[in-house]
Design a protein around this motif. Structure first.
Motif, PDB file in Angstrom:
ATOM      1  N   ASP A   1      35.478  45.720  46.609  1.00  0.00           N
ATOM      2  CA  ASP A   1      36.238  44.504  46.314  1.00  0.00           C
ATOM      3  C   ASP A   1      35.720  43.816  45.054  1.00  0.00           C
ATOM      4  OD1 ASP A   1      37.804  44.921  48.535  1.00  0.00           O
ATOM      5  OD2 ASP A   1      36.668  43.567  49.826  1.00  0.00           O
ATOM      6  N   PHE A   2      34.406  43.789  44.897  1.00  0.00           N
ATOM      7  CA  PHE A   2      33.833  43.164  43.705  1.00  0.00           C
ATOM      8  C   PHE A   2      34.226  43.922  42.443  1.00  0.00           C
ATOM      9  CE2 PHE A   2      30.320  43.115  40.615  1.00  0.00           C
ATOM     10  CZ  PHE A   2      30.378  41.776  40.237  1.00  0.00           C
ATOM     11  N   MET A   3      34.150  45.243  42.484  1.00  0.00           N
ATOM     12  CA  MET A   3      34.506  46.039  41.304  1.00  0.00           C
ATOM     13  C   MET A   3      35.989  45.911  40.976  1.00  0.00           C
ATOM     14  SD  MET A   3      31.783  47.233  40.057  1.00  0.00           S
ATOM     15  CE  MET A   3      32.571  48.248  38.814  1.00  0.00           C
ATOM     16  N   LYS A   4      36.849  45.789  41.985  1.00  0.00           N
ATOM     17  CA  LYS A   4      38.275  45.576  41.717  1.00  0.00           C
ATOM     18  C   LYS A   4      38.501  44.276  40.956  1.00  0.00           C
ATOM     19  CE  LYS A   4      40.188  48.090  45.702  1.00  0.00           C
ATOM     20  NZ  LYS A   4      40.884  47.943  47.008  1.00  0.00           N
ATOM     21  N   GLY A   5      37.758  43.232  41.336  1.00  0.00           N
ATOM     22  CA  GLY A   5      37.894  41.967  40.617  1.00  0.00           C
ATOM     23  C   GLY A   5      37.255  41.999  39.245  1.00  0.00           C
ATOM     24  N   LEU A   6      36.157  42.741  39.116  1.00  0.00           N
ATOM     25  CA  LEU A   6      35.427  42.761  37.842  1.00  0.00           C
ATOM     26  C   LEU A   6      36.173  43.530  36.760  1.00  0.00           C
ATOM     27  CD1 LEU A   6      32.804  42.112  36.260  1.00  0.00           C
ATOM     28  CD2 LEU A   6      31.876  44.271  37.140  1.00  0.00           C
TER      29      LEU A   6
ATOM     30  N   VAL B   1      31.614  40.575  21.774  1.00  0.00           N
ATOM     31  CA  VAL B   1      30.603  41.497  22.298  1.00  0.00           C
ATOM     32  C   VAL B   1      29.624  40.758  23.202  1.00  0.00           C
ATOM     33  CG1 VAL B   1      28.577  42.862  21.630  1.00  0.00           C
ATOM     34  CG2 VAL B   1      30.749  43.214  20.463  1.00  0.00           C
ATOM     35  N   VAL B   2      29.212  39.547  22.795  1.00  0.00           N
ATOM     36  CA  VAL B   2      28.288  38.763  23.616  1.00  0.00           C
ATOM     37  C   VAL B   2      28.920  38.460  24.976  1.00  0.00           C
ATOM     38  CG1 VAL B   2      27.099  36.545  23.826  1.00  0.00           C
ATOM     39  CG2 VAL B   2      27.075  37.768  21.655  1.00  0.00           C
ATOM     40  N   ILE B   3      30.198  38.037  24.959  1.00  0.00           N
ATOM     41  CA  ILE B   3      30.881  37.723  26.226  1.00  0.00           C
ATOM     42  C   ILE B   3      31.017  38.976  27.091  1.00  0.00           C
ATOM     43  CG2 ILE B   3      33.050  36.935  27.234  1.00  0.00           C
ATOM     44  CD1 ILE B   3      33.406  35.125  24.814  1.00  0.00           C
ATOM     45  N   LYS B   4      31.438  40.074  26.464  1.00  0.00           N
ATOM     46  CA  LYS B   4      31.616  41.330  27.219  1.00  0.00           C
ATOM     47  C   LYS B   4      30.310  41.793  27.858  1.00  0.00           C
ATOM     48  CE  LYS B   4      31.556  45.010  24.824  1.00  0.00           C
ATOM     49  NZ  LYS B   4      30.290  45.612  25.297  1.00  0.00           N
ATOM     50  N   ASN B   5      29.253  41.816  27.085  1.00  0.00           N
ATOM     51  CA  ASN B   5      27.966  42.264  27.619  1.00  0.00           C
ATOM     52  C   ASN B   5      27.435  41.302  28.679  1.00  0.00           C
ATOM     53  OD1 ASN B   5      28.106  44.416  25.910  1.00  0.00           O
ATOM     54  ND2 ASN B   5      26.561  43.702  24.476  1.00  0.00           N
TER      55      ASN B   5
ATOM     56  N   GLY C   1      27.642  41.335  36.192  1.00  0.00           N
ATOM     57  CA  GLY C   1      28.119  42.265  37.219  1.00  0.00           C
ATOM     58  C   GLY C   1      26.995  43.086  37.818  1.00  0.00           C
ATOM     59  N   ILE C   2      26.063  43.538  36.971  1.00  0.00           N
ATOM     60  CA  ILE C   2      24.904  44.301  37.469  1.00  0.00           C
ATOM     61  C   ILE C   2      24.035  43.419  38.361  1.00  0.00           C
ATOM     62  CG2 ILE C   2      22.761  45.439  36.755  1.00  0.00           C
ATOM     63  CD1 ILE C   2      24.273  46.453  34.300  1.00  0.00           C
TER      64      ILE C   2
ATOM     65  N   PHE D   1      28.019  52.472  40.116  1.00  0.00           N
ATOM     66  CA  PHE D   1      28.680  51.313  39.513  1.00  0.00           C
ATOM     67  C   PHE D   1      27.816  50.687  38.412  1.00  0.00           C
ATOM     68  CE2 PHE D   1      31.115  50.767  43.690  1.00  0.00           C
ATOM     69  CZ  PHE D   1      32.243  51.380  43.168  1.00  0.00           C
ATOM     70  N   ILE D   2      26.512  50.577  38.662  1.00  0.00           N
ATOM     71  CA  ILE D   2      25.625  49.956  37.673  1.00  0.00           C
ATOM     72  C   ILE D   2      25.578  50.766  36.388  1.00  0.00           C
ATOM     73  CG2 ILE D   2      23.190  49.435  37.186  1.00  0.00           C
ATOM     74  CD1 ILE D   2      22.924  48.574  40.127  1.00  0.00           C
ATOM     75  N   LEU D   3      25.427  52.078  36.511  1.00  0.00           N
ATOM     76  CA  LEU D   3      25.381  52.925  35.319  1.00  0.00           C
ATOM     77  C   LEU D   3      26.729  52.939  34.601  1.00  0.00           C
ATOM     78  CD1 LEU D   3      23.227  55.984  36.469  1.00  0.00           C
ATOM     79  CD2 LEU D   3      22.539  54.040  35.065  1.00  0.00           C
ATOM     80  N   SER D   4      27.824  52.876  35.349  1.00  0.00           N
ATOM     81  CA  SER D   4      29.147  52.834  34.724  1.00  0.00           C
ATOM     82  C   SER D   4      29.302  51.581  33.867  1.00  0.00           C
ATOM     83  CB  SER D   4      30.241  52.869  35.795  1.00  0.00           C
ATOM     84  OG  SER D   4      30.206  54.070  36.515  1.00  0.00           O
ATOM     85  N   ILE D   5      28.881  50.444  34.410  1.00  0.00           N
ATOM     86  CA  ILE D   5      28.947  49.196  33.640  1.00  0.00           C
ATOM     87  C   ILE D   5      28.070  49.277  32.403  1.00  0.00           C
ATOM     88  CG2 ILE D   5      28.368  46.739  33.701  1.00  0.00           C
ATOM     89  CD1 ILE D   5      29.162  46.740  36.656  1.00  0.00           C
ATOM     90  N   ALA D   6      26.869  49.841  32.556  1.00  0.00           N
ATOM     91  CA  ALA D   6      25.942  49.942  31.423  1.00  0.00           C
ATOM     92  C   ALA D   6      26.488  50.870  30.338  1.00  0.00           C
ATOM     93  CB  ALA D   6      24.583  50.438  31.915  1.00  0.00           C
TER      94      ALA D   6
END
Length: 347
Positions: A121-126, A257-261, A267-268, A329-334
């Motif tokens: 659910d968290f990843m769907k929202g993120l 970029v600052v906002i995205k990161n 998220g992590i 999920f963590i590695l995907s975000i990174a």
């Protein structure tokens, strides 16, 4: 920040009883307030960690008491009676032990099911806010591929967990119990094979998903970067205003970029908060069973101590499932965070 929707993320955190606001966490990270972000995370989970091991004390006492009673019945009946009296006493206490272990197993299963549902659910929202942020820094091609990839991963994870992993772990739990009813273990190879299959499936899931995402991360941001580079070069050649427009564009990309990161790092952080307490709960129960087995082995029937593996082995697989999905999920975000900075680095 007003262009990014965190509504579904906030609802997921509220449902998971996580006390801080995701948007506030992102704002702290944008301003470089790392200590403040860590403080929010620490306060959210601190009160829950100290009660985990204490919750297992009474259960551990019951488990030890049942196992000792089984050993006493078995030894006294073998010493003073003939026939099957000792076996009858053993089976009665073994049924009580099965009840305790089944209670523990279904508690572990419910914790795992709940935390995986919260992660999904968290990843769907993120992914909604994260995809918009990627558009601002890299381009539409990368953002669309990112969104589709996350939806695909979430669908595959839901399918595998509910249709394959959970049923396999439940079967392993039952087989382990049945395997130790008789003195001779007749299902040990089947149990080992089933355990190996679940571990291999989790490893394959992690390798395949991260492999596909690495390939996308190497290609798509570069394609969008070429398109944006041609546009910026063309604008910079306009006499008078070209250089100013190019400078403003670079500044805007840097801010995006600052906002995205910051969204990715937040998220992590939240993923770590979501899994920390459930992992501690599962680990606490497994440690209770391991400790009980160590204490009982010198005095109890080997079938009693062996049957504890039903909870230990199945609990380890549930623990590995939560840990593997979290790492995925963590590695995907990174990976996305690093690969989509290419426009900013290339100027």
């Amino acid at each position: 920040m007003s262009e990014y929707s965190f509504e579904q993320v906030e609802k997921t955190l509220e449902k998971a009883k996580i006390s801080f606001s995701y948007e506030e966490l992102v704002k702290k990270l944008i301003t470089g307030n790392i200590k403040g972000a860590f403080s929010m995370v620490r306060q959210s989970v601190g009160d829950q960690l100290f009660s985990i091991l204490s919750e297992n004390r009474n259960f551990m006492r019951q488990l030890i008491a049942v196992a000792i009673i089984a050993a006493v019945f078995k030894n006294f009946s073998d010493a003073f009676f003939q026939g099957n009296t000792g076996d009858t006493a053993f089976y009665v206490t073994y049924m009580i032990l099965i009840g305790l272990m089944a209670n523990s197993f279904f508690f572990l299963n419910s914790i795992t099911d709940q935390v995986i549902s919260t992660l999904i659910d968290f990843m769907k929202g993120l992914i909604t806010a994260y995809s918009i942020a990627v558009v601002a820094t890299t381009g539409v091609s990368t953002s669309v591929a990112l969104y589709e990839m996350y939806l695909f991963v979430i669908y595959i994870i839901s399918l595998l967990v509910q249709s394959v992993i959970f049923p396999a772990v439940k079967i392993l739990f039952v087989l382990k119990i049945v395997n130790h009813i008789s003195l001779e273990e007749k299902l040990s190879r089947l149990c080992d094979t089933l355990e190996w299959a679940v571990r291999a499936l989790l490893k394959a899931l992690l390798a395949v998903v991260l492999g596909i995402q690495m390939i996308q991360a190497m290609l798509l941001p570069a394609v969008d970067s070429v398109k944006d580079g041609i546009f910026k070069k063309g604008v910079s050649m306009i006499p008078g205003v070209g250089q100013g427009v190019s400078t403003v564009t670079t500044t805007l990309i840097g801010s995006a970029v600052v906002i995205k990161n910051s969204i990715g790092v937040a998220g992590i952080f939240v993923l770590c908060v979501i899994i920390l307490v459930p992992l501690m709960q599962i680990g606490g129960i497994l440690l209770s069973y391991i400790g009980t087995g160590i204490l009982l082995q010198p005095v109890s029937d080997k079938r009693i101590t062996g049957s504890l593996d039903a909870v230990i082995k199945s609990g380890k697989l549930l623990l590995r499932t939560v840990f593997t999905l979290s790492i995925l999920f963590i590695l995907s975000i990174a990976i996305v965070a690093f690969s989509t900075n290419i426009n900013y680095y290339t100027g």
